[in-house]
Design an enzyme around this catalytic site. Sequence first.
Site, short mmCIF file in Angstrom:
data_model
loop_
_atom_site.label_atom_id
_atom_site.label_comp_id
_atom_site.label_asym_id
_atom_site.label_seq_id
_atom_site.Cartn_x
_atom_site.Cartn_y
_atom_site.Cartn_z
N ARG A 130 0.84 -1.19 0.00
CA ARG A 130 0.00 0.00 0.00
C ARG A 130 0.88 1.25 0.00
NH1 ARG A 130 -2.56 -3.70 3.37
NH2 ARG A 130 -4.77 -4.07 2.95
N SER A 147 6.28 -5.36 7.70
CA SER A 147 5.65 -6.26 8.67
C SER A 147 6.36 -7.61 8.79
CB SER A 147 4.18 -6.47 8.28
OG SER A 147 3.54 -5.23 8.18
N ASP A 151 3.87 -3.35 11.40
CA ASP A 151 2.48 -2.96 11.23
C ASP A 151 1.73 -2.80 12.57
OD1 ASP A 151 2.63 -5.69 11.67
OD2 ASP A 151 1.14 -6.23 10.18
#
Length: 486
Positions: free
Chosen positions: A105, A171, A224
């Site tokens: 993203r 992450s 994350d």
Amino acid sequence: MLSTPIIPPSTFHTKTLLARTPINADTIRFISQEQKDAVAELIKDLTVGPKSLSQIKDHFVGEMKKGLSKDGETLAMVPTYVMGRLDGSEIGTYLTLDLGGTFLRVVFVELLGQGKFNARQKKYRVDEGLKVGEATVLICLHFFSSIRISVDENGIKVTQGSELELGFTFSYPVLQTSINSGTLITWTKGFQAGGLVKNDPAAFLQNAFTARGVPIRVAALINDTVGTLLAHAYQHPDTYIGLGFGTGTNGAYLEQIDRITKWDGDRQGRKEMIINMEFGAFDNERTILPFTKYDTILDNMSLNPREQLFEKMIAGMYLGEVARSILLDLKECKFLFQLDPSWALDTMWSFDTAHMSVIEADNTLDLGNTEHVLATIAQVAESTLVDRQIVKVVVQLVGKRAARLSSMALAGILDHLGLSSAGATKQIAIGVDGSLYQFYPDFERDIMDGLCDVLGPQVCSQVSLDPSLDGSSIGAALAAALAKSK
């Protein structure tokens, strides 16, 4: 200034509520005693009762303490260099890059103060080939091109002589060396991109920008769940904990610096730091978790055998595979699908956790939705009602076990922080993100039920699990803002 967001702020704080339609195995008209006994054995093996949860929780707390005192422990307990608390007044415009287990993203975030923000997001699915290729291709080409496209589409301009600050949500287990640097310990979630383990992912990305003359500076490197905690704290400053239940699983929390005895950084005037727990690796030694033969099969066939064993019991990437392995075993023992004996369940990853969600929520009398999943996904042309009921029991057992073990981790963090006392009156706000938490039927309710079993109803009533959906991206911007303020 950023224009009207494609994703409004409310999108980051909503949760899709899906309910389980439970099934009781006692209501099934089994075709034989042997079939009934096989299901009873599964129920025994996959049910984690209150006593077991409490014992596992105590072991988990002990592992937390070990990880805070020494590097190289199973629970890494990584100091993040993210110190201090947010108060909601933080402002500024930031670019964030968020690499999860499935998507990349790129998000432009405008922090408006008073806990408010605007965000515009572009999401890219990460090709399976990139996950196991070379890191230079993954980062230098895929990441860079994705950012370039997003910058161009959004008309973002950087004033000459200045830089756009980027928060990088990565992450995967990283040994942090500063707020914007660290060393990748190992890949997880199906990634095996070569050349990055034992190297700095932030430096890889920064070098790609610098080599191409792109005025972007990697200001923060975070996990994350650290981002989830920060995003929730932006609106709720008393937030102590961030949790992620999605493709993978992890937790982060606010720790007193004097308890991080392994950390040799500057403690002057600093009281708290966020710890990235990396609790997916809990009990890699196989000491206390209730492993079954199906967990062992999955682990042996995974890309990272004998690693991330806790994650493989509770994360969305793996639950469907655990259920498939159980169904295959029942099929081979002739307890399932006798009308269609040709079905080959031996293809790994052919049964997804998303399919489990459909089965869990199936409230039709003949379990027609379950029949549809079996016919279209598993290619079972014919199934009996008993077949479908057994499938539903298996799926329910695997899903509930995941949520209850997740509750154990939360109970352990609360215990460690001294927030598990029945006499405490303070409300405990916890930010939670991840597709499993968001979409899996009754996952949150099962977590809370497990928490009540371990810590009691009074403590449980003070805990609030609050959606911080896609909060990891907003949190990366906040980490960059904290880095800038220091």
